[in-house]
Each structure stands twice: as structure tokens, then as C-alpha cells.
Scaffold this motif. Structure first.
Motif, mmCIF file in Angstrom:
data_model
loop_
_atom_site.group_PDB
_atom_site.id
_atom_site.type_symbol
_atom_site.label_atom_id
_atom_site.label_comp_id
_atom_site.label_asym_id
_atom_site.label_seq_id
_atom_site.Cartn_x
_atom_site.Cartn_y
_atom_site.Cartn_z
ATOM 1 N N SER A 173 9.408 11.962 19.285
ATOM 2 C CA SER A 173 9.681 12.544 20.599
ATOM 3 C C SER A 173 9.725 11.533 21.735
ATOM 4 O O SER A 173 9.456 10.364 21.524
ATOM 5 C CB SER A 173 8.687 13.660 20.893
ATOM 6 N N HIS A 174 10.057 12.075 22.930
ATOM 7 C CA HIS A 174 10.333 11.323 24.167
ATOM 8 C C HIS A 174 11.630 10.509 24.034
ATOM 9 O O HIS A 174 11.825 9.521 24.733
ATOM 10 C CB HIS A 174 9.167 10.390 24.545
ATOM 11 N N LEU A 175 12.517 10.912 23.104
ATOM 12 C CA LEU A 175 13.743 10.138 22.840
ATOM 13 C C LEU A 175 14.675 10.152 24.060
ATOM 14 O O LEU A 175 14.741 11.144 24.801
ATOM 15 C CB LEU A 175 14.476 10.724 21.635
ATOM 16 N N VAL B 113 -6.351 17.154 23.343
ATOM 17 C CA VAL B 113 -6.361 16.247 22.194
ATOM 18 C C VAL B 113 -4.928 15.786 21.950
ATOM 19 O O VAL B 113 -4.006 16.604 21.897
ATOM 20 C CB VAL B 113 -6.936 16.949 20.944
ATOM 21 N N HIS B 114 -4.765 14.476 21.837
ATOM 22 C CA HIS B 114 -3.436 13.898 21.645
ATOM 23 C C HIS B 114 -3.162 13.814 20.147
ATOM 24 O O HIS B 114 -3.758 13.009 19.439
ATOM 25 C CB HIS B 114 -3.396 12.513 22.285
ATOM 26 N N LEU B 115 -2.243 14.678 19.632
ATOM 27 C CA LEU B 115 -2.116 14.895 18.196
ATOM 28 C C LEU B 115 -0.981 14.095 17.560
ATOM 29 O O LEU B 115 -0.120 14.639 16.880
ATOM 30 C CB LEU B 115 -1.964 16.395 17.928
ATOM 31 N N TYR C 103 0.673 9.654 17.247
ATOM 32 C CA TYR C 103 0.556 8.235 17.588
ATOM 33 C C TYR C 103 1.556 7.938 18.679
ATOM 34 O O TYR C 103 2.687 8.427 18.631
ATOM 35 C CB TYR C 103 0.910 7.365 16.380
ATOM 36 N N ASP C 104 1.170 7.086 19.631
ATOM 37 C CA ASP C 104 2.133 6.552 20.590
ATOM 38 C C ASP C 104 2.437 5.128 20.160
ATOM 39 O O ASP C 104 1.523 4.324 19.998
ATOM 40 C CB ASP C 104 1.549 6.576 22.005
ATOM 41 N N LEU C 105 3.707 4.853 19.947
ATOM 42 C CA LEU C 105 4.129 3.543 19.450
ATOM 43 C C LEU C 105 5.137 2.944 20.421
ATOM 44 O O LEU C 105 6.052 3.636 20.872
ATOM 45 C CB LEU C 105 4.795 3.689 18.076
ATOM 46 N N ASP D 112 8.736 4.118 28.319
ATOM 47 C CA ASP D 112 9.493 4.169 27.068
ATOM 48 C C ASP D 112 8.562 3.945 25.873
ATOM 49 O O ASP D 112 7.931 2.886 25.761
ATOM 50 C CB ASP D 112 10.582 3.080 27.103
ATOM 51 N N HIS D 113 8.402 4.953 25.021
ATOM 52 C CA HIS D 113 7.649 4.802 23.769
ATOM 53 C C HIS D 113 8.041 5.925 22.821
ATOM 54 O O HIS D 113 8.721 6.875 23.208
ATOM 55 C CB HIS D 113 6.136 4.798 24.014
ATOM 56 N N LEU D 114 7.622 5.782 21.576
ATOM 57 C CA LEU D 114 7.855 6.841 20.595
ATOM 58 C C LEU D 114 6.544 7.569 20.344
ATOM 59 O O LEU D 114 5.537 6.952 20.009
ATOM 60 C CB LEU D 114 8.362 6.252 19.264
ATOM 61 N N HIS D 115 6.560 8.886 20.562
ATOM 62 C CA HIS D 115 5.418 9.682 20.114
ATOM 63 C C HIS D 115 5.773 10.182 18.724
ATOM 64 O O HIS D 115 6.767 10.877 18.542
ATOM 65 C CB HIS D 115 5.152 10.842 21.070
ATOM 66 N N PHE D 116 4.948 9.810 17.750
ATOM 67 C CA PHE D 116 5.203 10.162 16.350
ATOM 68 C C PHE D 116 4.073 11.057 15.858
ATOM 69 O O PHE D 116 2.903 10.702 15.981
ATOM 70 C CB PHE D 116 5.268 8.879 15.512
HETATM 71 ZN ZN LIG Z 1 2.049 10.792 22.626
#
Ligand SMILES: [Zn+2]
Length: 463
Positions: A393-395, A345-347, A349-351, A424-428
């Protein structure tokens, strides 16, 4: 001469007899009368009273000749409830080399759940320890007692707020009052517990809790306001007026060798606790399962360090211009070479916006974590108080330090693709007491006003 020698011969056995007699007498005196010393008894109840099921430790020691029989009972008026009974063989007085039991520690419990007709009032824990006997004498046993109150009434618990509308995966607030015996209170939601806190500016006993309906909990009956005392008496109140179940979004992640070659070596190198399985897919699955679970545990542990104050004043900010690539708590199937190899489960948002986009803090808070964190890569966690935290994350770069207080909108770093990220994206993620919750509510000023502000009133500082 003969007489003399005869006399001498007859005197030796007499002396021997006398010595034997003396030795026998001494042995009789010692063995016949000498009992072991009184055992030392210690009774340690785990709490100030006996309640539902109160743990109790009993220690009995006699290091000289060892323990004999031991009985532990709970006494209330005419009633005697046996708690434990043990028998040992003490060392005999003439055999100081023999086996013995010098010490015993018993972990017991007493309370209404175990002694069904135990009544409120007082009860006595009585420990009787027999002493090692002499041949002719059994000395009186050593007895120790501890008298404790028996408390069986749960603390008072009164709901003060109304209109609790919670969505599965979302948050809510509750305001309540507890009686003076309450030692712990908060909201239980399935396996999760959301602690209650004194209501800032409220009357004594007035408390509030921020809580969530976990994304995987579909039964609102599992959500209860609870208050318990120090001995386990618990009051439970149902208080959710409306529960909105969610539709579980699903998605697919197609794994290929290029992606595995990109993410696996980096995470392995940055995570010494992870062992190399020698094969990219096996390594990836260990990362996606074991490391993901370990990271979740680590994030839950962070909640204990949250400040007991509202660090934020205004609604939360989303990533400006961020396009939502995947919804909250999406159930993802992982496919490799056409075969399903995992499900998670992906907990969050990917932005996505632009490459290396600056990442603003969603709100005012204190940086609790600023470092590489397993599947999340370079990560910043901001504490907003009372268990509420945001995670970025993923910074590609981190611009803040742990312990720093940051304002709403302060730049925490730049987006990137460290950790388990293909591009490249932000996981929030948004966390409450360590549980990932849907951040979309906290981005909505009307929701904060209606669901949180209306209940907390002046306790919630306004910006
Ligand atoms: Zn994510």
C-alpha cells in the motif's frame, strides 16, 4: 271480513315465529356445531438431527377464526419436555369482525444443553394446536409430529502432525484427520477461526489448516484444533507444543498540521462514506479509528474469496533493498501538540528504499484487490491461496488488474505516499484468513521448510 282480517292478523305472528325459529335453528346448527378449521402446522428443524442446541421453527396458521391454544413438546420414551405453550382467543362464530391471531411463528431450540437428560437415539417434536370451538363442541386438537435422531457424540478428531511451534503474531500448520460426521473443522485462536481444508493428495478425512497466533493473544490455551458436526457436537484438541510470546514494540507518531493537511483532504475526497467533521484533527482521528477499522473488516471479508490451492511454489520475497522503518504490530501512540490523541496497532511493515521504487509481488498469486483503500491509499492485495494474502500500500501507481494471475517478482506498481503516509514508502502486510501476521517468517525459506513443508509433505507443491 272480520274473521278474515282476524285470520290475517293471526297468521303474521305465526310466520314471524316460524322464521325466528328457523333462524334460531340455523344459528344453533352453525354456531352450536360449526368449529374452526384445523390449523396448519409446520415443524422445521435446523439440521438433520437434534444435538447440543438445535434451533427449531414452528409455524401454526388458521386464518378463518384464528388460533386457540398451542403447545410444543419434545418427547423421548416416557419423558416429555415442554418447549413452548401459548394461548390465544379464537374469533367467536357470530362475530366475524372480532380480533384473532391467524398465524404464529415460534423460534425454539432443543438439545442436550437444554434438556439435560436427553439421550442419544430418537426424539419427537410434537405440536398440538387447538381448534376454535363451537358452542356445544370442542373438536379434537390438530397434532403434528417430527421424529429426529438425537446425536450427542462429537466427530472423531486425530492429530497427525507433530512439533507445533508457534510465535505470537506468527503462523504454523497442522495436519489432522476427522471422522465422517465432521462438517466443520479448523483452528480456533481466541476470536479468530482458521478453516481446515482437505489435504491435497491425502486420504479421505485427512485435512490441514494454516493458522496463526494473533499478535494480541498471549494465552496459548486459547488455541485449539476443533471439529464439529452439523448439530453442534464439537471435539477440541490442544496441539501447540511451544508458544513464543512476543515483546510488544512501541512507537510514537507526532502529528503536525502539515501532515494533517497532506493526508486528510486526499482520504476524505477518496472515501465518500466518511463525513467531513470540519476540523483537521477530528477528521484525522475519524480516519485513524473508524476508517482503519472499516478497512480491516473489508480485508477480513476478502479472505472468503481466497482460492483453495497453493498458488505459490517458492519462499516469499521481501522488498529488495527495503529498509525496515517499523516492526510488525507496533503499538503506536499518536501525539498532537504534545498531547496523546490516539493509540493504534500498526499491523504491517513499513519499508523504504528509493522514491517511486518498483514493488515486486512477494510470490505467485491472483490479484484480489487493486484500488484505493482508505488509510492504505492505492493498494494491491495478492491471494496466495488457502487464506494467505499479501498487501502492498501507499502506492503512487498500480500496474496490475483485479483477477490477474501474477508470478513471483512481477511488478505490482511503484511506491508512493497515498493514504495515511507521511513520505514515500511501502506498507507491506501479510494476512492469514484476514488476520495480519508477521511476514518475516514467510521471507525465511528455512522457516517455510520446517514449519509448513515438513508437515504438509507432498501436499505443498515445490518450485
Ligand atoms: Zn505502515
Amino acid at each position: 271480513m272480520r274473521d278474515f282480517s282476524h285470520h290475517r292478523r293471526s297468521r303474521a305472528p305465526r310466520l314471524l315465529l316460524l322464521l325466528l325459529g328457523l333462524a334460531g335453528f340455523a344459528l344453533l346448527a352453525v354456531g352450536g356445531l360449526r368449529t374452526g378449521p384445523a390449523p396448519r402446522i409446520e415443524i422445521v428443524p435446523d439440521g438433520p438431527a437434534i444435538g447440543r442446541r438445535t434451533p427449531l421453527t414452528v409455524v401454526v396458521e388458521e386464518p378463518v377464526r384464528g388460533l386457540g391454544g398451542i403447545t410444543v413438546e419434545l418427547v423421548q420414551g416416557e419423558r416429555r419436555y415442554p418447549l413452548a405453550s401459548e394461548r390465544f382467543t379464537p374469533r367467536a362464530v357470530w362475530a366475524p369482525w372480532a380480533e384473532r391471531t391467524p398465524r404464529i411463528e415460534l423460534s425454539l431450540a432443543a438439545g442436550r444443553e437444554l434438556q439435560g437428560d436427553l439421550a442419544a437415539g430418537e426424539a419427537t417434536v410434537r405440536v398440538t394446536a387447538e381448534r376454535a370451538p363451537a358452542w356445544f363442541r370442542q373438536p379434537p386438537a390438530a397434532v403434528a409430529e417430527v421424529t429426529l435422531p438425537v446425536r450427542l457424540t462429537p466427530p472423531a478428531l486425530q492429530l497427525l502432525s507433530t512439533q507445533t511451534y508457534v510465535a505470537q503474531g506468527g503462523c504454523e500448520a497442522v495436519v489432522y484427520r476427522t471422522g465422517p460426521t465432521a462438517a466443520h473443522s479448523g483452528v480456533v485462536a481466541g476470536a479468530w477461526f482458521f478453516p481446515g481444508y482437505p489435504l491435497p493428495g491425502g486420504e479421505p478425512g485427512e485435512r490441514f489448516a494454516l493458522f496463526a497466533a494473533p499478535y494480541d493473544l498471549d494465552n496459548p490455551e486459547a488455541i485449539r484444533l476443533v471439529a464439529s458436526d452439523e448439530v453442534g457436537n464439537e471435539a477440541r484438541v490442544a496441539f501447540v507444543d511451544r508458544f513464543t510470546p512476543r515483546r510488544v514494540p512501541t512507537g510514537e507518531i507526532r502529528l503536525d498540521d502539515r501532515f494533517l493537511a497532506k493526508v486528510v483532504p486526499e482520504i476524505l475526497a477518496a472515501t465518500p462514506a466518511l463525513t467531513d467533521r470540519g476540523e483537521p484533527l477530528a477528521n484525522y482521528l475519524a480516519i485513524n479509528r473508524e476508517l482503519r477499522a472499516a478497512n480491516a473488516t473489508e480485508l477480513t471479508a476478502l479472505a472468503a474469496r481466497s482460492r483453495e490451492e497453493f498458488l505459490w511454489r517458492e519462499p516469499f520475497l521481501a522488498l529488495p533493498g527495503g529498509k525496515v522503518m517499523s516492526p510488525f504490530a507496533e503499538r503506536r501512540r499518536y501525539l498532537y501538540a504534545g498531547r496523546e490523541v490516539d493509540e493504534q496497532v500498526h499491523l504491517g511493515y513499513d519499508l523504504a528504499s528509493v522514491r517511486r521504487a518498483p514493488v515486486p509481488a512477494a510470490n505467485r498469486g491472483v490479484v484480489l484487490l487493486a484500488r484505493y483503500l482508505g488509510i492504505y491509499g492505492n493498494t494491491v492485495v495478492v491471494d496466495h491461496g488457502y487464506g494467505l494474502m499479501s498487501l502492498y500500500s501507499h502506492l503512487s501507481a498500480i500496474a496490475v488488474d483485479e483477477g490477474e494471475t501474477i508470478e513471483r517478482g512481477a511488478i505490482l506498481g511503484t511506491t508512493g505516499e497515498t493514504g495515511l503516509a507521511g513520505g514515500d514508502h511501502l506498507h507491506f502486510s501479510f494476512l492469514l484468513a484476514g488476520l495480519p501476521v508477521d511476514p518475516v517468517e514467510w521471507w525465511d525459506p528455512a522457516w517455510i521448510r520446517n514449519r509448513i513443508g515438513r508437515k504438509l509433505g507432498a501436499a505443498l507443491p515445490a518450485g
